[in-house]
Design a protein around this motif. Structure first.
Motif, PDB file in Angstrom:
ATOM      1  N   THR A 182       0.822  -1.205   0.000  1.00 32.20           N
ATOM      2  CA  THR A 182       0.000   0.000   0.000  1.00 32.20           C
ATOM      3  C   THR A 182       0.859   1.260   0.000  1.00 32.20           C
ATOM      4  N   SER A 183       0.342   2.275  -0.676  1.00 31.54           N
ATOM      5  CA  SER A 183       0.982   3.584  -0.711  1.00 31.54           C
ATOM      6  C   SER A 183      -0.097   4.649  -0.574  1.00 31.54           C
ATOM      7  N   ILE A 184       0.213   5.743   0.099  1.00 31.79           N
ATOM      8  CA  ILE A 184      -0.727   6.838   0.303  1.00 31.79           C
ATOM      9  C   ILE A 184      -0.190   8.089  -0.386  1.00 31.79           C
ATOM     10  N   PHE A 185      -1.036   8.727  -1.181  1.00 29.55           N
ATOM     11  CA  PHE A 185      -0.705   9.958  -1.891  1.00 29.55           C
ATOM     12  C   PHE A 185      -0.729  11.111  -0.889  1.00 29.55           C
ATOM     13  N   VAL A 186       0.406  11.805  -0.713  1.00 30.68           N
ATOM     14  CA  VAL A 186       0.488  12.857   0.305  1.00 30.68           C
ATOM     15  C   VAL A 186       1.228  14.078  -0.226  1.00 30.68           C
ATOM     16  N   ASP A 187       0.870  15.229   0.322  1.00 30.42           N
ATOM     17  CA  ASP A 187       1.614  16.451   0.068  1.00 30.42           C
ATOM     18  C   ASP A 187       2.912  16.429   0.876  1.00 30.42           C
ATOM     19  N   PRO A 188       3.917  17.205   0.463  1.00 29.75           N
ATOM     20  CA  PRO A 188       5.188  17.226   1.177  1.00 29.75           C
ATOM     21  C   PRO A 188       5.115  18.080   2.450  1.00 29.75           C
ATOM     22  N   ILE A 189       4.349  17.581   3.401  1.00 27.39           N
ATOM     23  CA  ILE A 189       4.140  18.253   4.690  1.00 27.39           C
ATOM     24  C   ILE A 189       4.487  17.248   5.777  1.00 27.39           C
ATOM     25  N   LYS A 190       5.371  17.620   6.672  1.00 21.58           N
ATOM     26  CA  LYS A 190       5.882  16.648   7.640  1.00 21.58           C
ATOM     27  C   LYS A 190       4.779  16.027   8.490  1.00 21.58           C
ATOM     28  N   GLU A 191       3.789  16.824   8.866  1.00 19.42           N
ATOM     29  CA  GLU A 191       2.704  16.284   9.696  1.00 19.42           C
ATOM     30  C   GLU A 191       1.925  15.198   8.943  1.00 19.42           C
ATOM     31  N   MET A 192       1.804  15.359   7.635  1.00 20.19           N
ATOM     32  CA  MET A 192       1.101  14.354   6.840  1.00 20.19           C
ATOM     33  C   MET A 192       1.923  13.069   6.713  1.00 20.19           C
ATOM     34  N   ILE A 193       3.236  13.220   6.686  1.00 23.21           N
ATOM     35  CA  ILE A 193       4.117  12.042   6.663  1.00 23.21           C
ATOM     36  C   ILE A 193       3.997  11.294   7.989  1.00 23.21           C
ATOM     37  N   GLU A 194       4.011  12.027   9.076  1.00 22.56           N
ATOM     38  CA  GLU A 194       3.871  11.395  10.396  1.00 22.56           C
ATOM     39  C   GLU A 194       2.516  10.709  10.525  1.00 22.56           C
ATOM     40  N   GLY A 195       1.465  11.346  10.007  1.00 19.37           N
ATOM     41  CA  GLY A 195       0.151  10.725  10.043  1.00 19.37           C
ATOM     42  C   GLY A 195       0.104   9.456   9.206  1.00 19.37           C
ATOM     43  N   ALA A 196       0.763   9.479   8.057  1.00 17.97           N
ATOM     44  CA  ALA A 196       0.796   8.302   7.194  1.00 17.97           C
ATOM     45  C   ALA A 196       1.437   7.112   7.901  1.00 17.97           C
ATOM     46  N   ALA A 197       2.479   7.390   8.655  1.00 18.78           N
ATOM     47  CA  ALA A 197       3.178   6.310   9.358  1.00 18.78           C
ATOM     48  C   ALA A 197       2.277   5.618  10.375  1.00 18.78           C
ATOM     49  N   GLN A 198       1.240   6.310  10.823  1.00 18.54           N
ATOM     50  CA  GLN A 198       0.325   5.737  11.817  1.00 18.54           C
ATOM     51  C   GLN A 198      -0.803   4.909  11.187  1.00 18.54           C
ATOM     52  N   THR A 199      -0.858   4.872   9.861  1.00 25.62           N
ATOM     53  CA  THR A 199      -1.933   4.132   9.197  1.00 25.62           C
ATOM     54  C   THR A 199      -1.564   2.691   8.886  1.00 25.62           C
ATOM     55  N   GLY A 200      -0.274   2.388   8.971  1.00 24.98           N
ATOM     56  CA  GLY A 200       0.182   1.047   8.608  1.00 24.98           C
ATOM     57  C   GLY A 200       0.577   0.910   7.154  1.00 24.98           C
ATOM     58  N   THR A 201       0.587   2.007   6.397  1.00 26.05           N
ATOM     59  CA  THR A 201       0.961   1.936   4.994  1.00 26.05           C
ATOM     60  C   THR A 201       2.423   1.539   4.827  1.00 26.05           C
ATOM     61  N   ASP A 202       2.715   0.937   3.693  1.00 26.38           N
ATOM     62  CA  ASP A 202       4.100   0.566   3.401  1.00 26.38           C
ATOM     63  C   ASP A 202       4.892   1.738   2.854  1.00 26.38           C
TER      64      ASP A 202
END
Length: 238
Positions: free
Chosen positions: A128-148
């Motif tokens: 799995t991959s999540i489409f994200v903007d280059p914003i650090k808070e969004m990266i940290e949030g992504a890490a909490q979803t279990g995405t690869d």
């Protein structure tokens, strides 16, 4: 080497404009792989204005490299992914009538929603991959979803590069890539990347594993041919 996944939506758009089956998206995918690309990406939308759900079913058994299905995880999309079991599913928060992807996920607001969907895909061994903007808070949030992985939305970079501000434009991406690696996330990127701007992005963003390129690559191929353009990208991504 960063892998090149070719998004073939625009080939389907051309086919749909005339009706029939020319150009043939399955034949195009076979040729793109033969020319050296390491992946095929499709992004079916609910109105099927380019890639159709049946195209995904036709492509799944013949793609011999990595098959990446992108899209908004509505029920029909989830069922399509589970039916065809691609190498990777990329979750994109598209509104139904959007012309093209124009924003990443708010991974804090939608954390639980994404976590539930990702859990289902991972049960079936789909990366799995999540489409994200280059914003650090969004990266940290992504890490909490279990995405690869994450896929960095690169339109802002492409715009800044074209205006001559490439160092400033790429910095948020480099910073977010470093953070993503620290959090154990793989890094993909895509949107408006081209032969003109891909090398600097690749050289500046650490740990870049894959880029997904469609519109620019197909447009460039109108002048130079698919085989030549794919080889040019591969050379720039080494």
């Amino acid at each position: 080497m960063t892998k090149l996944s070719v998004n073939i939506n625009k080939i389907a758009t051309l086919r749909n404009a005339r009706g029939g089956n020319v150009p043939n998206v399955v034949e195009a995918a076979n040729n793109i792989e033969r020319f050296g690309a390491q992946g095929i990406t499709v992004h079916p939308r609910p109105d099927e204005r380019h890639i159709r759900y049946q195209d995904v079913r036709d492509l799944a058994p013949i793609v011999s490299t990595e098959f990446n299905i992108e899209g908004n995880p509505v029920d029909d999309f989830i069922s399509l992914v589970l039916e065809n079991k691609p190498t990777q599913v990329t979750l994109v928060p598209d509104d139904e009538n959007v012309l093209t992807s124009n924003a990443g996920w708010d991974t804090l607001k939608h954390r639980d929603y994404l976590r539930e969907i990702i859990s289902e895909f991972k049960k079936h061994n789909i990366r799995t991959s999540i489409f994200v903007d280059p914003i650090k808070e969004m990266i940290e949030g992504a890490a909490q979803t279990g995405t690869d992985r994450i896929e960095l939305y690169t339109e802002d970079y492409a715009t800044g590069f074209a205006k001559g501000n490439k160092e400033k434009a790429v910095k948020p991406y480099a910073d977010c890539a470093k953070l993503a690696q620290e959090l154990g996330l793989g890094i993909n990127a895509g949107h408006d990347l081209s032969l003109q701007n891909i090398r600097f992005f690749k050289e500046s963003v650490p740990g870049l594993q894959e880029v997904s390129i469609g519109h620019a690559l197909i447009a460039e191929a109108l002048y130079e041919g698919l085989a030549t353009v794919i080889q040019e990208y591969l050379s720039l991504l080494k």
